[in-house]
Design a protein around this motif. Structure first.
Motif, PDB file in Angstrom:
ATOM      1  N   UNK A  52     -36.904  -3.835 -59.795  1.00  0.00           N
ATOM      2  CA  UNK A  52     -36.693  -3.526 -61.212  1.00  0.00           C
ATOM      3  C   UNK A  52     -35.501  -2.599 -61.438  1.00  0.00           C
ATOM      4  N   UNK A  53     -34.843  -2.175 -60.360  1.00  0.00           N
ATOM      5  CA  UNK A  53     -33.687  -1.280 -60.472  1.00  0.00           C
ATOM      6  C   UNK A  53     -32.620  -1.709 -59.476  1.00  0.00           C
ATOM      7  N   UNK A  82     -26.521  -5.212 -68.742  1.00  0.00           N
ATOM      8  CA  UNK A  82     -27.034  -4.335 -69.812  1.00  0.00           C
ATOM      9  C   UNK A  82     -28.532  -4.071 -69.753  1.00  0.00           C
ATOM     10  N   UNK A  83     -29.295  -4.910 -69.061  1.00  0.00           N
ATOM     11  CA  UNK A  83     -30.754  -4.718 -69.038  1.00  0.00           C
ATOM     12  C   UNK A  83     -31.243  -4.104 -67.727  1.00  0.00           C
ATOM     13  N   UNK A  84     -30.317  -3.639 -66.907  1.00  0.00           N
ATOM     14  CA  UNK A  84     -30.709  -3.086 -65.601  1.00  0.00           C
ATOM     15  C   UNK A  84     -31.126  -1.624 -65.723  1.00  0.00           C
ATOM     16  N   UNK A 272     -32.013   9.931 -58.675  1.00  0.00           N
ATOM     17  CA  UNK A 272     -31.965   9.963 -60.132  1.00  0.00           C
ATOM     18  C   UNK A 272     -32.130   8.540 -60.662  1.00  0.00           C
ATOM     19  N   UNK A 273     -32.609   8.432 -61.896  1.00  0.00           N
ATOM     20  CA  UNK A 273     -32.791   7.121 -62.513  1.00  0.00           C
ATOM     21  C   UNK A 273     -32.321   7.146 -63.960  1.00  0.00           C
ATOM     22  N   UNK A 274     -31.733   6.021 -64.358  1.00  0.00           N
ATOM     23  CA  UNK A 274     -31.391   5.807 -65.762  1.00  0.00           C
ATOM     24  C   UNK A 274     -31.960   4.446 -66.166  1.00  0.00           C
ATOM     25  N   UNK A 275     -32.716   4.433 -67.226  1.00  0.00           N
ATOM     26  CA  UNK A 275     -33.249   3.161 -67.716  1.00  0.00           C
ATOM     27  C   UNK A 275     -32.342   2.581 -68.773  1.00  0.00           C
ATOM     28  N   UNK A 276     -32.471   1.283 -68.985  1.00  0.00           N
ATOM     29  CA  UNK A 276     -31.624   0.612 -69.967  1.00  0.00           C
ATOM     30  C   UNK A 276     -32.100   0.827 -71.387  1.00  0.00           C
ATOM     31  N   UNK A 277     -33.292   1.411 -71.559  1.00  0.00           N
ATOM     32  CA  UNK A 277     -33.845   1.585 -72.900  1.00  0.00           C
ATOM     33  C   UNK A 277     -33.150   2.737 -73.614  1.00  0.00           C
TER      34      UNK A 277
END
Length: 277
Positions: A52-53, A82-84, A272-277
């Protein structure tokens, strides 16, 4: 002159073979050239266990301190994906990465520590636990119940970056690789339910690695530590001098047992994580 370009894959760059080896990539690549000299690459890889990432990798070929160029490179990649969700793993903290993380709203999700601790040090710390010198466990069996329980523990440490669908045979191959069946500990209750375990893996001739850990409650934690101390003495007698660890702050069981050994230890990795939302 700054030239930032998107490439379909890393082969488009015609890099030296040695550079290909240090630039992990499984997809599109963003390059940055200044006056026709390659300055930086942004690549990404995928982990089949965490589909999912995608994992970002910046590679710098010269002294580099421009977080705005990093932002532009990342924006080019985001426009294509863009949705990653994005994962960034850093071995050290630096000013340039701190700016990039802040500018792009990455959030820290985990610290990882990899201490190498002498068995004598561990025994001295846990000396209040009852070492069962006469305890000789039977050889561990890697059955489906144990595999499922280990998987549940692994899944619990990765809630922020969830696992995908992993079949039992794939997971069995993962767990069984280098597993020391003679020194790993599994405790069952009278109903044959697993209430605690601590898995040990082969590493070097004089060193073992501590893997996944679980205990159902404080009582089972005590039982586990009693058997663990006993096992440490047996490892010493066999010539093992130290244990190495990979301790994530999201791993409640491992972190609870061994965080006292991390007081003066710097993390080997910060994720670290960045979501597409």
């Amino acid at each position: 002159m700054v030239n930032i370009t998107m490439h379909d894959n890393i082969k488009d760059l015609d890099l030296d073979q040695n550079l290909n080896g240090i630039c992990p990539s499984t997809g599109m690549v963003v390059s940055c050239k200044i006056n026709d000299k390659l300055i930086a690459l942004l690549t990404y890889t995928k982990n089949n266990f965490h589909p999912h990432s995608i994992i970002l990798h910046f590679t710098f070929f010269r002294d580099f301190n421009d977080s705005e160029i990093m932002n532009t490179m990342f924006n080019k990649l985001k426009a294509k994906l863009p949705t990653s969700n994005y994962i960034l793993k850093l071995e050290t903290q630096s000013r340039i990465y701190n700016k990039f993380i802040s500018n792009n709203n990455f959030a820290e999700i985990r610290k990882t520590y990899e201490p190498d601790i002498s068995i004598t040090t561990i025994i001295n710390y846990f000396k209040s636990y009852d070492s069962q010198h006469n305890y000789h466990p039977s050889k561990l069996t890697l059955n489906n119940n144990l595999l499922t329980k280990v998987f549940d523990v692994y899944k619990s440490t990765h809630r922020v970056n969830p696992l995908g669908n992993i079949d039992l045979n794939t997971w069995r191959n993962t767990v069984s690789k280098d597993l020391d069946l003679n020194h790993s500990i599994v405790i069952y209750n009278e109903r044959n339910k697993i209430t605690a375990f601590l898995l040990i893996f082969d590493y070097l001739e004089d060193k073992k690695e501590v893997g996944w850990i679980y205990f159902e409650n404080d009582s089972m934690k005590t039982q586990l530590l009693n058997q663990f101390v006993s096992m440490l003495y047996r490892l010493q007698e066999s010539g093992i001098t130290s244990l190495c660890f990979e301790i994530d702050t999201t791993d409640l069981y491992s972190y609870e047992l061994f965080s006292p050994f991390l007081i003066n230890e710097a993390p080997s990795l910060i994720t670290y994580k960045k979501t597409h939302k």
